[in-house]
Design an enzyme around this catalytic site. Sequence first.
Site, short mmCIF file in Angstrom:
data_model
loop_
_atom_site.label_atom_id
_atom_site.label_comp_id
_atom_site.label_asym_id
_atom_site.label_seq_id
_atom_site.Cartn_x
_atom_site.Cartn_y
_atom_site.Cartn_z
N CYS A 130 0.84 -1.06 0.03
CA CYS A 130 0.02 -0.02 -0.11
C CYS A 130 0.88 1.23 -0.10
CB CYS A 130 -0.94 -0.12 1.01
SG CYS A 130 -2.52 1.08 0.78
N HIS A 179 -4.02 -5.06 0.49
CA HIS A 179 -3.24 -5.31 1.89
C HIS A 179 -3.60 -6.97 1.80
CE1 HIS A 179 -2.29 -1.58 3.96
NE2 HIS A 179 -3.22 -0.88 3.27
N GLU A 233 -2.16 -8.48 3.97
CA GLU A 233 -1.91 -9.00 5.29
C GLU A 233 -3.16 -8.96 5.94
OE1 GLU A 233 -1.24 -4.75 5.60
OE2 GLU A 233 -1.01 -6.36 4.07
#
Length: 248
Positions: A102, A192, A194
């Site tokens: 990001c 993202h 994660e």
Amino acid sequence: MSQPSGNRYAVLLCAEDSEYVKKKYGGYFGVFVKYLSEEGDSWDVYHVATGELPTEEEIKMYDGFVITGSCNDAHGDDPWICRLMEFLQRLDSLKKKVLGICFGHQVLCRALGGKVGRAKLGWDIGVTNINLSPSSTKLFSSLQIPTVLSVIECHRDEVLEAPPEAEILAWSGQTGIEICKYREHMMGIQGHPEYTKDILLSIIERLLQRNFIVESYADEVRANVEKLEPDREEWKKLCTNFLKGKLW
């Protein structure tokens, strides 16, 4: 029993931890370690936004670096952002593995000569389908991942122009540069991988409270998140194999 890999990584933390993420995951550093760490790996964190960066000696200790998201603008000229860009240029000269996520993707591309700014279509929040380019499907062929991957997105800036020598590996309906590869050792991902859905939902509440988004948009995003699932395991394969030097 497999032998520990012994790889050591540093997370360049560019965000302030929310109370929710601190309580549930031990901060964003904990989120990344839980998501990316494999047996035998060790991880350290540098709080980049408060001035921490690895020294020249410490750089040598690491097999790779991960740059996180941030509430700051990657196109800003805050002193810590300028220092981070100089640091990334140093990592480039040393051919160190760097994965940007990001804001990390954006600031990495900017440091390497790309252009970053406000996204042309505004906020992109939710679970988004990413289209892999034909060249990326060849690069990622060993992973046997689909040509369309879903990922959690939460950004209002984007990479407007990729750095010279960079290769665009994926795009979406809203963002032209979703994955960017620079030579063999650097890669940025706009989404993202994660994030879990509960992290995203907590961020939506914070954005609402700070008047960054309006309630009608938040409702739309919540409905999107409820219906769709991100391909977290596929992204994990992509990220860990990149950091270990197994992709190309």
